[in-house]
Scaffold this active site. Sequence first.
Site, short mmCIF file in Angstrom:
data_model
loop_
_atom_site.label_atom_id
_atom_site.label_comp_id
_atom_site.label_asym_id
_atom_site.label_seq_id
_atom_site.Cartn_x
_atom_site.Cartn_y
_atom_site.Cartn_z
N LYS A 91 -8.45 -2.38 0.67
CA LYS A 91 -8.36 -1.49 1.81
C LYS A 91 -9.16 -0.21 1.61
CE LYS A 91 -5.99 -4.05 4.56
NZ LYS A 91 -6.69 -4.69 5.70
N ARG A 131 1.86 -12.40 -1.66
CA ARG A 131 0.54 -12.79 -1.15
C ARG A 131 -0.21 -13.68 -2.14
NH1 ARG A 131 -1.74 -9.63 3.14
NH2 ARG A 131 -0.32 -8.01 3.86
N HIS A 135 -10.45 -4.53 12.52
CA HIS A 135 -9.36 -5.14 11.76
C HIS A 135 -8.92 -6.36 12.56
CE1 HIS A 135 -5.06 -4.85 9.98
NE2 HIS A 135 -5.84 -5.57 9.21
N LYS A 143 -1.96 -13.68 14.60
CA LYS A 143 -3.41 -13.52 14.41
C LYS A 143 -3.98 -14.60 13.49
CE LYS A 143 -4.65 -10.11 11.85
NZ LYS A 143 -5.44 -9.52 10.78
N THR A 144 -3.37 -14.79 12.34
CA THR A 144 -3.88 -15.77 11.39
C THR A 144 -3.71 -17.19 11.91
OG1 THR A 144 -3.44 -14.32 9.51
CG2 THR A 144 -3.67 -16.65 9.04
N ARG A 192 0.83 -1.21 0.00
CA ARG A 192 0.00 0.00 0.00
C ARG A 192 0.87 1.26 0.00
NH1 ARG A 192 -1.94 1.08 4.24
NH2 ARG A 192 -0.92 -0.45 5.58
N SER A 237 0.96 -7.36 12.55
CA SER A 237 1.78 -8.35 11.86
C SER A 237 2.80 -8.98 12.81
CB SER A 237 2.52 -7.70 10.69
OG SER A 237 3.33 -8.63 10.02
#
Length: 532
Positions: free
Chosen positions: A200, A324, A219, A243-244, A60, A239
């Site tokens: 986003k 990604r 988020h 979390k994932t 981004r 990050s």
Amino acid sequence: MTVGTVNPANRLEDQGITGVGNVYYNLLEPALVEAALVRGEGTLGKGGSLLTQTGKHTGRSPKDKFIVRTPSVADSIWWENNNPMEPDAFDRLHADMLAHMKGRDYFVQDLYAGADAEHRLDVRIVNELAWHGLFIRHMLRRPDRDELLSFVPEFTIINCPSFKADPERHGCRSETVIALHYDKKLILIGNTAYAGENKKSVFGLLNYILPGKGVMPMHCSANHATGNPEDSAVFFGLSGTGKTTLSADPARTLIGDDEHGWSDQGIFNFEGGCYAKTISLSPEAEPEIYATTEKFGTVIENMVFDPVTKELDFEDASLTANMRCAYPMSYISNASHTALGGHPKNIIMLTCDAYGVLPPIARLSPAQAMYHFLSGFTSKTPGTEVGVTEPIPTFSTCFGAPFMPRRPEVYGKLLQEMIARHGSNCWLVNTGWTGGAFGTGSRMPIKATRALLTAALDGSLNTVAFRKDANFGFEVPVSVPGVEDSLLDPRQTWPDGAAYDRQAQKLVTMFADNFAQYVPHIDADVKAAAIG
């Protein structure tokens, strides 16, 4: 030429976009893959995946993102965090982009943002690249074909990577621009092929709109107990905090991995797909995500691959470490079909404390939850960047500052109210270091983290004895089955208790210094939580 299914009263020309070439409305995945290959936008990978590169922009461009300052939003935008653009500059940008679009082909997708029909946003995305159309079709939620015949977009995004902005003429910073005009319900994106800008931009819209409806945008990832959507949990985390990994529990049903809303009816995923990092992805650690990289239509972004075999190199970060893959939620076997859950019984805030101060888990009051939500703490560790020789604190408010158009306290207060109203348990989970800071201590054992999370989610953690932490004032369990008692008291894990005390005071001061910016805007109970 017009191709595809569309509301005949809502074509591009009805929105003032005229003189373009062929317009492809709501093409399905096979047609989008085919178009991308024919146009030379990508390469067909193993299993029918689409291998793409985004060129100069591999992430981004937050410094090039602008919100048009109009009277309707002037008093509600967090301008310290969002760049303003003047209305006349946006009008010039819009006119110049429309002129640039003449004669070019475009791929239009009409999609829903939000699994809850009451709060979803109907969005039209006009893309210059076919693979961007495939990407956003994965990421948002797809209407039935008959619904498209009456679809009327509330907001429109126009994404032209070949368009270069003029900073002097358009009031922006560089040739790259992401400009949002709330009154005109329009977002313009130019000079970046990074597909995440589409995703986003929609998240930013919802982050502004939903609080005005009493809905909390988050988020976070989310899951629920298998067979029981009412037993849901959300996982906030920056990050590197897990979390994932921690939300992808095979014993629970995945609601979503990144963006959710919390309304009076419960939680709902904004998206219809996942946008997962693939660096060092392995079939052992993340088998289902790994498997998606060889499924039809999965968009592989900025990964190095063998030109003959099309084998992906998950360790080669020469293009970017931000490699990604994007795929529909249906590619994950335990994903929820409805993407809905009840009010979360548990809210997990993940942090990676490289100072070795925070306990592996702590129970937060609603006021303490707002404090840690506004703080959004994790830490960079030595070796992650040139010149980093000791842990560096990172505070990203609301666990996602770049996507927050309103002031942080708006989201913090709304979360605090929702937690109190629905009786959610809130936990701070440290996946960082214990027994010392980075370099002397060791990483928190994943087995212990999973045991503590399981106890929190199944309710058994609420039955154990707790102590009050001397540094932050939250409650810490004294003993939990399957976890060493000493691990629950970080000071005991350090060989030198006095050294721990000094490190703890250092971290408390960092928290206090960061939180000072919010103190004028918060209630007394949160101020009390800030000082333990």
